[in-house]
Design an enzyme around this catalytic site. Structure first.
Site, PDB file in Angstrom:
ATOM      1  N   GLU A 215       6.423   4.589   7.155  1.00  0.00           N
ATOM      2  CA  GLU A 215       5.917   5.818   6.536  1.00  0.00           C
ATOM      3  C   GLU A 215       6.733   7.025   7.018  1.00  0.00           C
ATOM      4  OE1 GLU A 215       1.287   4.484   5.789  1.00  0.00           O
ATOM      5  OE2 GLU A 215       1.771   5.656   7.572  1.00  0.00           O
TER       6      GLU A 215
ATOM      7  N   LYS B 250       4.223  -7.043   3.932  1.00  0.00           N
ATOM      8  CA  LYS B 250       3.941  -5.649   3.637  1.00  0.00           C
ATOM      9  C   LYS B 250       3.647  -4.953   4.956  1.00  0.00           C
ATOM     10  CE  LYS B 250       0.692  -3.437   3.205  1.00  0.00           C
ATOM     11  NZ  LYS B 250       0.116  -2.345   4.053  1.00  0.00           N
TER      12      LYS B 250
ATOM     13  N   THR C  44       2.865  -8.891  11.441  1.00  0.00           N
ATOM     14  CA  THR C  44       2.978  -7.594  10.806  1.00  0.00           C
ATOM     15  C   THR C  44       1.659  -7.280  10.141  1.00  0.00           C
ATOM     16  OG1 THR C  44       4.153  -6.296   9.215  1.00  0.00           O
ATOM     17  CG2 THR C  44       3.844  -8.588   8.677  1.00  0.00           C
TER      18      THR C  44
ATOM     19  N   THR D   5       0.871  -1.188   0.000  1.00  0.00           N
ATOM     20  CA  THR D   5       0.000   0.000   0.000  1.00  0.00           C
ATOM     21  C   THR D   5       0.906   1.235   0.000  1.00  0.00           C
ATOM     22  OG1 THR D   5      -0.247  -0.243   2.409  1.00  0.00           O
ATOM     23  CG2 THR D   5      -2.030  -1.090   1.015  1.00  0.00           C
TER      24      THR D   5
ATOM     25  N   THR E  54      -7.798  11.106   1.444  1.00  0.00           N
ATOM     26  CA  THR E  54      -8.165  12.193   0.537  1.00  0.00           C
ATOM     27  C   THR E  54      -7.102  12.456  -0.512  1.00  0.00           C
ATOM     28  OG1 THR E  54      -7.257  13.769   2.133  1.00  0.00           O
ATOM     29  CG2 THR E  54      -9.612  13.310   2.258  1.00  0.00           C
TER      30      THR E  54
ATOM     31  N   ASN F  24      -0.344  10.400   6.537  1.00  0.00           N
ATOM     32  CA  ASN F  24      -1.532   9.963   7.246  1.00  0.00           C
ATOM     33  C   ASN F  24      -2.610  11.030   7.345  1.00  0.00           C
ATOM     34  OD1 ASN F  24      -1.163   7.085   8.336  1.00  0.00           O
ATOM     35  ND2 ASN F  24       0.838   8.035   8.610  1.00  0.00           N
TER      36      ASN F  24
END
Length: 404
Positions: free
Chosen positions: A276, A182, A193, A156, A404, A399
């Site tokens: 991230e 992932k 995970t 993702t 959006t 995040n």
């Protein structure tokens, strides 16, 4: 079987004999591969560990049920990315069941022999027309060299795919273990995970495979954190099909655990390295604790601390934050005997700060593969290790804009 030699091999999830995989685009995501299929040529022993979050996604609930119905066996695993199929009510369960049924038909196995996993946005329903088409396409594309596509299809926000595979030579013969995973955000699994998959061509009984998977997960996938968030969809599956001709029994348990760890540890560390917004991989080591449980609790608190993670991101050798977190972790802590190191630089010990060493520690923090260590000062033998990453403004941006 007492000896073990391991060497890395190519192939990831399909490195072990008797496994094929595919990754395809079916339109769940706007672009990129988004559906993966893993198939064993013969019915395999199977095990799974799952999220402890009480808000569990339909695929988690279904896969638990499937493993119980099959007495710990599976032939196929189907995975979609781009939609978590979580918090989607009765439609979500119907869609997870439909994924299993359509996969069973496509690959020619029993209905209970299909495990299902999903990852992506919570609260969005799957487009089953797209998923069904993707399953058919993936089944037709299954190949022994399809592991790379499968690893990309489960991503993702991951910046890179995560694969690992090893060949294990033992007194009884040679077998392989492969895997893919992932995860990038919403990572503090408490079991596994975000999604992880492990295969081996050794023959292993389901109960032994489950015990080994739980043990390995505790020291790998359960020892990572990006942001302290436990997802609705976390799971790790292991399949053992025996295609190598090597059988592992109770007496080989330590060999099995070590073989699986050789694959799961780099996958787990890869998740953190690709966290991230992450720019630094951080290993947190805790020693001198009253027990291993105390050490693990303190290491987790340090690894999850936003103050520690932001200081590391900024290159600030703020050892006081490490002391403060260790002291409030709930584990026994003796300040006057405690010590803190950032890399090779000891900044605090036995109640004495060494701030004159801060420039050396700051220089060390310019790197991207770091170690911070805390001795809890109890004199105990408890130790633990966790992996985390720094916390950057990019994490907030990703995040804040995720839907959006």
């Amino acid at each position: 079987m007492n000896t073990l030699a391991a060497r890395p091999v190519e192939g990831g999830i399909t490195a072990p004999r008797g496994f094929r995989a595919a990754g395809v685009f079916c339109g769940i995501k706007a672009k990129g591969l988004d559906l993966a299929l893993i198939v064993s040529d013969t019915r395999a022993a199977a095990a799974g560990v799952f999220t402890v979050n009480r808000a569990q996604a339909a695929p988690v609930i279904l896969s638990r049920r499937q493993l119980a119905a099959s007495s710990g066996h599976a032939t196929a695993v189907v995975v979609n990315s781009g939609c978590a199929n979580a918090c989607t009510g009765s439609d979500g369960m119907e869609h997870a069941e439909a994924m299993a049924a359509r996969t069973a038909t496509a690959v020619g196995c029993g209905l209970s022999d299909v495990l299902v996993a999903s990852t992506g946005v919570i609260g969005v329903k799957l487009d089953m027309a797209k998923v069904s088409c993707g399953i058919q396409t993936a089944a037709a594309a299954l190949a022994v060299d399809g592991g790379g596509d499968a690893a990309r299809a489960i991503m993702t926000t991951d910046p890179f795919p995560k694969e690992a595979s090893v060949e294990i030579t033992t007194d009884a013969g040679t077998f392989r273990v492969g895997g893919m995973a992932k995860g990038s955000g919403m990572i503090e699994p408490n079991m596994a995970t975000m999604l992880g998959f492990v295969t081996t061509d050794a023959a292993v009984a389901p109960a032994l495979l489950l015990r080994a998977l739980k043990a390995v997960a505790d020291d790998t996938f359960n020892a990572i954190t990006v942001d302290g968030e436990c997802s609705t969809n976390d799971c790790v599956f292991a399949l053992a099909n025996g295609a190598s001709g090597v059988g592992l029994g109770e007496g080989d348990y330590a060999v099995l655990v070590e073989a699986m760890r050789q694959v799961c540890e780099p996958l787990a560390v890869g998740i953190v390295r690709g966290g991230e917004g992450a720019t630094k991989l951080v290993t947190v080591r805790v020693t001198g604790a009253a027990s291993d449980d105390d050490a693990r609790r303190a290491a987790r608190a340090i690894a999850n601390s936003p103050l520690v993670k932001t200081a590391i991101h900024g290159g600030d050798p703020n050892w006081g934050r490490l002391v403060a977190v260790a002291g409030r972790s709930g584990s026994d802590f003796v300040l006057d005997a405690a010590a803190v190191r950032i890399g090779p630089v000891e900044l605090f010990s036995a109640g004495t700060p060494y701030d004159e060493r801060a420039p050396q520690a700051a220089e060390y923090l310019k790197g991207n593969n770091l170690v911070v260590a805390v001795d809890m000062g109890t004199g105990g033998a408890g130790t633990s290790q966790m992996w985390t990453c720094d916390l950057s403004a990019e994490y907030v941006r990703i995040n804040a804009d995720y839907r959006t």
